[in-house]
Enzyme design. Structure first.
Site, PDB file in Angstrom:
ATOM      1  N   LYS A   1      50.138 -28.744 -15.330  1.00 45.78           N
ATOM      2  CA  LYS A   1      51.341 -29.151 -16.071  1.00 45.78           C
ATOM      3  C   LYS A   1      51.667 -28.025 -17.043  1.00 45.78           C
ATOM      4  O   LYS A   1      51.034 -27.888 -18.086  1.00 45.78           O
ATOM      5  CB  LYS A   1      51.063 -30.453 -16.833  1.00 45.78           C
ATOM      6  CG  LYS A   1      52.272 -31.327 -17.088  1.00 45.78           C
ATOM      7  CD  LYS A   1      53.395 -30.716 -17.880  1.00 45.78           C
ATOM      8  CE  LYS A   1      53.195 -30.759 -19.365  1.00 45.78           C
ATOM      9  NZ  LYS A   1      54.248 -30.009 -20.091  1.00 45.78           N
TER      10      LYS A   1
ATOM     11  N   GLU B   1      49.211 -22.353 -39.133  1.00 46.27           N
ATOM     12  CA  GLU B   1      49.510 -21.431 -38.036  1.00 46.27           C
ATOM     13  C   GLU B   1      51.036 -21.312 -37.890  1.00 46.27           C
ATOM     14  O   GLU B   1      51.695 -22.279 -37.509  1.00 46.27           O
ATOM     15  CB  GLU B   1      48.898 -21.950 -36.728  1.00 46.27           C
ATOM     16  CG  GLU B   1      49.044 -20.946 -35.597  1.00 46.27           C
ATOM     17  CD  GLU B   1      48.537 -21.474 -34.251  1.00 46.27           C
ATOM     18  OE1 GLU B   1      48.841 -22.630 -33.907  1.00 46.27           O
ATOM     19  OE2 GLU B   1      47.852 -20.706 -33.543  1.00 46.27           O
TER      20      GLU B   1
END
Ligand code: NAD
Length: 504
Positions: free
Chosen positions: A190, A398
């Site tokens: 996926k 992040e």
């Protein structure tokens, strides 16, 4: 080739996706989603539509998982030497279509061609490396004790799910899928919904190379639909996942009911630590490369720059000058060093940190704004924050863009405390000429991978992965097989040992 020649060639590679859309691939057949639904993807260069993509859901995942299950016994029983040949042919196919892969990847992700042309070849290298290990995947150990010999062997787990992120999708897909196939597992992949094109090329290349139908299945779709269904499917024995830490946490919860084995390669806030005794010119090159290459959309990017106070001003001035001189541009321009970010949603996230950093009191020493690039897409300026503290959000979160946060330290103890003061623990980069300190520091720093006086130079037999919120498990070399395979121990008695006699 010039940028305009590259752009024209890229359009010819993209035409098929515009016409036919991006289909799933189940049991050797290119198929639309069972529901007939699609979603649109856009190019980060100009925000124009690139293709309609099959929007797979639980029904498509079920069909793919059943195909992978049906193909498993034959693929697992194939001699390693035969799997090896097929995987080498896949690598040949990748090399033959390297330009197409690189150009499609650039337009889909915004990554610069100078890096993507190598990513395609690195994908081939991943297949060759694991191809050559296929013959030894099942090997085990012989462990002797008085009166017994234990023999271990490994067997492939079964069908596995691979879920990949959008930043360098081609390279990462090969890195996860090649060892699974070499081990004898079958795969349902996926890919990320922002950049699904190169995954479609990859599965085609694999089947043209002779991979049997059903061994590798591709289901496109959204994370909460296709991704979630894959992690919950009872026939899928394990999930190899690369993506954000919070998604990893969701996948662990989703997979709990079916006791999924998981392998997570997650986010990072990786420090590069520069001591005053380092080769400062090389350290500048490495710090600049490791944050601004791949648009900063790189899990191992060195997004925190810790510099000893004696050389902090000089060092950050050099980095700022380099950041300002970096060539931002069209991803297919051979001169481009930083291209557009993947998507307007991600661009907005990265831009928001420019305001957050300023509001928290850091100084913008370079960049700090959107960039007006060709096509008007998601370009941002390579940015350096100085005067930062490690408790600021720009040092803790992040950002996943070309944004570097520079923090001074006085001595080794403080450098280590700052380096470890983060929820993440993927990589650390250390620059010093003092070999004793290099040993001491790299031993104590909380990271799965440490590079000393080096940028991120990979060696495929070496383990890759993170600690803390950066991941669970290791890829690379034999570590990959440990994840995709089950170890069995068989104990043989070599003499008639005494057996307790119950019920006599
Ligand atoms: P993401 O977590 O948003 O998505 C990754 C994949 O997970 C996509 O395919 C997405 O569709 C799928 N997904 C989302 N929700 C899901 C759910 N509930 N169940 C199952 N699947 C789901 O990550 P991203 O934004 O695509 O990628 C960027 C992140 O990846 C960054 O944090 C980066 O550090 C990380 N990354 C890590 C490494 C590494 O090796 N450690 C490498 C590259 C990227």
């Amino acid at each position: 080739m010039t940028a305009s020649a590259n752009i024209a060639r890229a359009q010819s590679y993209l035409d098929r996706f515009r016409t036919d859309g991006v289909l799933n691939h189940i049991n050797g057949q290119a198929v639309p989603a069972a529901s007939g639904k699609t979603f649109e993807i856009i190019s980060p260069v100009d925000l124009q539509p690139l293709a309609q993509v099959a929007r797979g859901d639980a029904a498509d995942i079920d069909a793919a998982a059943r195909a992978a299950q049906a193909a498993f016994a034959t693929w697992a029983a194939m001699p390693g030497a035969d799997r090896r040949k097929i995987l080498h042919r896949i690598a040949d196919g990748i090399e033959a279509r390297a330009e197409e892969i690189a150009f499609v990847e650039c337009m889909d992700t915004g990554q610069a061609l100078r890096f993507m042309s190598k990513a395609a070849l690195r994908g081939a290298e991943n297949f060759r490396f694991f191809a050559d290990k296929a013959t030894e995947a099942r090997d085990g150990q012989s462990l002797r004790a008085p009166g017994q010999i234990n023999v271990t062997s490994r067997a492939p787990l079964g069908p596995v799910g691979i879920i990949t992120p959008w930043n360098t999708p081609f390279m990462l897909s090969t890195w996860k899928i090649a060892p699974a196939l070499a081990a004898g597992c079958t795969v349902v992949h996926k890919p990320a919904e922002f950049s699904p094109l190169s995954a479609r090329l990859l599965v085609e290349i694999a089947e043209e190379a002779g991979l049997p139908k059903g061994v590798w299945n591709l289901v496109n779709g959204l994370g909460e639909e296709a991704g979630r269904a894959l992690t919950e499917h009872p026939l899928i024995r394990a999930i190899g996942f690369v993506g954000e830490s919070r998604t990893g946490s969701m996948i662990m919860a989703q997979g709990a009911k079916t006791l999924k084995r998981v392998h997570f390669e997650l986010g990072g806030k990786n420090p590069v630590i520069v001591f005053a005794d380092a080769d400062l010119d090389r350290a500048v090159d490495a710090a600049v490369f490791m944050i601004y290459s791949l648009n900063g959309e790189r899990c191992t990017s060195s997004s925190r720059l810790l510099v000893q106070d004696k050389v902090y001003a000089e060092f950050t001035a050099k980095v700022a000058a380099r950041a300002r001189a970096i060539k931002v541009g069209h991803p297919l321009d051979p001169q481009t060093e930083v291209g557009p970010l993947i998507h307007p949603v991600h661009e907005a996230k990265v831009l928001s940190y420019f305001d957050i950093g300023r509001a928290d009191g850091a100084t913008v020493a370079a960049g700090g704004a959107k960039y007006d690039g060709p096509g008007g897409g998601c370009y941002v300026q390579p940015t350096l924050f100085t005067d930062a503290r490690n408790d600021m959000r720009i040092a803790q979160e992040e950002i996943f863009g070309p944004v570097l946060t520079a923090i001074p330290f006085t001595d080794e103890a403080e450098a280590l405390a700052i380096a470890n003061d983060t929820p993440y623990g993927l990589a650390a980069y250390l620059w010093t000429q003092d070999v004793t300190r290099a040993f001491r520091f790299s031993d104590a720093v909380q990271a799965g991978m440490v590079w000393v006086n080096s940028e991120n130079n990979r060696h495929l037999p070496a383990p890759f992965g993170g600690t803390k919120d950066s991941g669970i498990g290791r890829d690379g070399g034999d570590w990959s097989f440990d994840f995709y395979m089950e170890t069995k121990n068989i104990c043989f008695a070599t003499e008639p040992h005494s057996i307790p006699k119950l019920g006599r």
